[in-house]
Scaffold this motif. Sequence first.
Motif, mmCIF file in Angstrom:
data_model
loop_
_atom_site.group_PDB
_atom_site.id
_atom_site.type_symbol
_atom_site.label_atom_id
_atom_site.label_comp_id
_atom_site.label_asym_id
_atom_site.label_seq_id
_atom_site.Cartn_x
_atom_site.Cartn_y
_atom_site.Cartn_z
ATOM 1 N N ARG A 113 14.038 14.798 46.904
ATOM 2 C CA ARG A 113 14.909 15.949 46.669
ATOM 3 C C ARG A 113 16.043 15.625 45.707
ATOM 4 N NH1 ARG A 113 16.582 19.091 51.995
ATOM 5 N NH2 ARG A 113 17.458 20.416 50.380
ATOM 6 N N GLY A 114 16.588 14.444 45.788
ATOM 7 C CA GLY A 114 17.683 14.105 44.891
ATOM 8 C C GLY A 114 17.251 13.850 43.465
ATOM 9 N N GLU A 115 15.942 13.635 43.269
ATOM 10 C CA GLU A 115 15.429 13.322 41.938
ATOM 11 C C GLU A 115 14.979 14.565 41.187
ATOM 12 O OE1 GLU A 115 12.118 10.341 39.841
ATOM 13 O OE2 GLU A 115 12.068 10.717 42.011
ATOM 14 N N TYR A 116 14.274 15.473 41.884
ATOM 15 C CA TYR A 116 13.719 16.655 41.230
ATOM 16 C C TYR A 116 14.311 17.939 41.789
ATOM 17 C CZ TYR A 116 10.160 13.411 39.536
ATOM 18 O OH TYR A 116 9.518 12.363 38.933
ATOM 19 N N ALA A 117 14.515 18.894 40.887
ATOM 20 C CA ALA A 117 14.974 20.219 41.315
ATOM 21 C C ALA A 117 13.805 21.083 41.747
ATOM 22 C CB ALA A 117 15.732 20.902 40.172
ATOM 23 N N ALA A 118 12.588 20.761 41.265
ATOM 24 C CA ALA A 118 11.400 21.552 41.630
ATOM 25 C C ALA A 118 10.139 20.816 41.226
ATOM 26 C CB ALA A 118 11.438 22.920 40.958
ATOM 27 N N LYS A 127 6.545 21.822 50.580
ATOM 28 C CA LYS A 127 7.088 22.189 51.898
ATOM 29 C C LYS A 127 7.457 20.940 52.695
ATOM 30 C CE LYS A 127 4.601 26.601 52.353
ATOM 31 N NZ LYS A 127 5.818 27.453 52.343
ATOM 32 N N LEU A 128 6.595 19.927 52.614
ATOM 33 C CA LEU A 128 6.868 18.684 53.331
ATOM 34 C C LEU A 128 8.090 17.966 52.778
ATOM 35 C CD1 LEU A 128 3.243 17.221 53.723
ATOM 36 C CD2 LEU A 128 4.689 18.190 55.540
ATOM 37 N N ARG A 129 8.259 18.029 51.458
ATOM 38 C CA ARG A 129 9.349 17.314 50.817
ATOM 39 C C ARG A 129 10.635 18.132 50.742
ATOM 40 N NH1 ARG A 129 8.604 12.646 51.578
ATOM 41 N NH2 ARG A 129 9.967 12.017 49.869
ATOM 42 N N GLY A 130 10.557 19.399 51.118
ATOM 43 C CA GLY A 130 11.739 20.254 51.059
ATOM 44 C C GLY A 130 12.176 20.570 49.641
ATOM 45 N N LEU A 131 11.193 20.700 48.746
ATOM 46 C CA LEU A 131 11.473 20.987 47.335
ATOM 47 C C LEU A 131 10.917 22.348 46.939
ATOM 48 C CD1 LEU A 131 10.625 17.502 45.797
ATOM 49 C CD2 LEU A 131 12.816 18.682 45.527
ATOM 50 N N PRO A 132 11.576 23.043 46.017
ATOM 51 C CA PRO A 132 11.028 24.302 45.508
ATOM 52 C C PRO A 132 9.718 24.054 44.753
ATOM 53 C CG PRO A 132 13.359 24.118 44.990
ATOM 54 C CD PRO A 132 12.925 22.775 45.473
ATOM 55 N N PHE A 133 8.801 24.989 44.891
ATOM 56 C CA PHE A 133 7.522 24.942 44.181
ATOM 57 C C PHE A 133 7.493 26.082 43.165
ATOM 58 C CE2 PHE A 133 3.197 26.959 44.265
ATOM 59 C CZ PHE A 133 2.580 26.071 43.388
ATOM 60 N N VAL A 134 7.135 25.758 41.925
ATOM 61 C CA VAL A 134 7.103 26.730 40.828
ATOM 62 C C VAL A 134 5.714 26.702 40.201
ATOM 63 C CG1 VAL A 134 8.061 27.309 38.561
ATOM 64 C CG2 VAL A 134 9.575 26.472 40.362
ATOM 65 N N TYR A 135 5.190 27.873 39.875
ATOM 66 C CA TYR A 135 3.871 27.938 39.235
ATOM 67 C C TYR A 135 4.015 28.545 37.842
ATOM 68 C CZ TYR A 135 -1.219 28.156 38.960
ATOM 69 O OH TYR A 135 -2.534 27.942 38.593
ATOM 70 N N TRP A 136 3.328 27.913 36.859
ATOM 71 C CA TRP A 136 3.350 28.389 35.471
ATOM 72 C C TRP A 136 1.942 28.841 35.110
ATOM 73 C CZ3 TRP A 136 7.648 27.916 31.974
ATOM 74 C CH2 TRP A 136 7.380 28.343 30.669
ATOM 75 N N MET A 137 1.808 30.129 34.805
ATOM 76 C CA MET A 137 0.491 30.719 34.525
ATOM 77 C C MET A 137 0.442 31.132 33.058
ATOM 78 S SD MET A 137 -1.204 33.833 36.677
ATOM 79 C CE MET A 137 -2.748 34.616 36.227
ATOM 80 N N LEU A 160 -2.360 32.850 48.375
ATOM 81 C CA LEU A 160 -1.617 31.730 48.951
ATOM 82 C C LEU A 160 -0.622 31.087 47.982
ATOM 83 C CD1 LEU A 160 -4.489 29.914 50.904
ATOM 84 C CD2 LEU A 160 -2.829 31.557 51.786
ATOM 85 N N VAL A 161 -1.092 30.714 46.802
ATOM 86 C CA VAL A 161 -0.273 29.906 45.897
ATOM 87 C C VAL A 161 0.915 30.679 45.325
ATOM 88 C CG1 VAL A 161 -0.263 28.527 43.784
ATOM 89 C CG2 VAL A 161 -2.219 28.416 45.340
ATOM 90 N N LEU A 162 0.644 31.789 44.657
ATOM 91 C CA LEU A 162 1.730 32.532 44.033
ATOM 92 C C LEU A 162 2.713 33.126 45.049
ATOM 93 C CD1 LEU A 162 0.033 34.312 40.983
ATOM 94 C CD2 LEU A 162 0.988 32.013 41.180
ATOM 95 N N PRO A 163 2.246 33.687 46.166
ATOM 96 C CA PRO A 163 3.207 34.201 47.147
ATOM 97 C C PRO A 163 4.151 33.124 47.689
ATOM 98 C CG PRO A 163 1.048 35.134 47.570
ATOM 99 C CD PRO A 163 0.862 34.058 46.543
ATOM 100 N N ALA A 164 3.697 31.866 47.722
ATOM 101 C CA ALA A 164 4.523 30.788 48.269
ATOM 102 C C ALA A 164 5.454 30.168 47.236
ATOM 103 C CB ALA A 164 3.631 29.702 48.858
ATOM 104 N N ALA A 165 5.278 30.508 45.965
ATOM 105 C CA ALA A 165 6.090 29.895 44.915
ATOM 106 C C ALA A 165 7.517 30.437 44.926
ATOM 107 C CB ALA A 165 5.444 30.146 43.556
ATOM 108 N N ARG A 166 8.482 29.549 44.616
ATOM 109 C CA ARG A 166 9.853 30.008 44.441
ATOM 110 C C ARG A 166 9.936 30.955 43.248
ATOM 111 N NH1 ARG A 166 15.135 27.786 44.890
ATOM 112 N NH2 ARG A 166 14.408 26.959 46.890
#
Length: 400
Positions: A88-93, A111-121, A158-164
């Motif tokens: 978490r301290g290294e990456y913002a997402a 989710k396990l690492r507590g980091l935001p997930f972003v998808y680029w389409m 699943l993937v896009l709905p869960a993305a920040r």
Amino acid sequence: MSKPSSLKLLVLAPELLPTHRADVATLFGKYLPRHGITCDLIGRSDGKPAPAPQGYASMHRVSGAGGRLRSELRFVGTCVRKVLGARRGEYAALQVRDMVTVGLLTMLAAKLRGLPFVYWMSFPMCEARIVRAREQAGLRARIVLAKGMIEHWLLYRLVLPAARHVFVQSDTMAEMVQGKGVPASKITAVPMGVDTELLAAPDTAPPVRGNAPQIAYLGTLDRLRRLDELIDALQLVRRRHPTATLLLIGGGEPADAASLVAHATKLGLQDAVKITGWLPSGDAWQLLRGADVAVSYIPRGLVYDVSSPTKILEYLALGMPNVGNDIPDQAWVLRNSDAGWLTRTTVEALAEALCEVLDDPEYARARAAKGPAFIENTRSYRVLAQQLAARYHGQLGVQG
């Protein structure tokens, strides 16, 4: 004005590295770092010696040796290890580009690492896979179709709905993704752009123009582009401009290029159509400058209607007389720049627009002269990076 806060992303991409994709190399490697946004990029190896990181904080290339299945498992395994090791301290997402399976695994790891997930389409990969498979027969086509349909379900359910946040390539793609149930507030369109700083470099030589009118096309020769229709348009153009020629600057699968040559030969145009193969950008632009008109013809339909073509932007940035058909993003660019000819997606309409340019080349160049300023102000990577950086800072809780 205060210096923007530093923000680092772990970006997983399917591209061979180093990549020619401007929305990876130019946007993330050159311009975003100016706004305090850097990335560790994970991609595939092209088998050549490792180059410099291209402006990224780091670049990790996964070997493709050992056969397709083995290399794919190696790549996915590397991606999983990288995201599970992210702190978490290294990456913002954690950001995934155009990979559904890797996107699903990264979503779970985030989710396990507590980091935001972003998808680029950047492209409707699932839809394109389904379209290609349905055009073919046989067991392999059925397997590809099943893969496309499963990934389509996973992506939109699943993937896009869960993305920040979800970054897409055009306003039309944003509308498509929103129609699948993703809230508009979670979607940002980042269209393709042009590195105007690169174009501003002095030309090594003036453009060379021949006596015969020349039409040029810059880009891939993929069969889904239906460039046989561009050759059909040339046949109609030659009724008014008998010596007109077509220069296809680009490449693709050998079978696709061979098909275009065969089509030209069938129409008796084998001496009027030339294919260069892939060229470095500078060489391609130099050839393009020598043409009388540049054309961007993109088939209408589910796959390409959501795209953001680079070629029309490059034509405008170069001040080239140009003709483009009416896919949504391209239509927006041509209407708002008033620096080119917008046409319907038919062979006849395309041929008529090309003839209008060739009929009055002086007027066409005067009209095209409005293109460079429009691109600089709206579609240069300088401007796009500024807008994208503001979105990252806002969405990831870092104030610039």
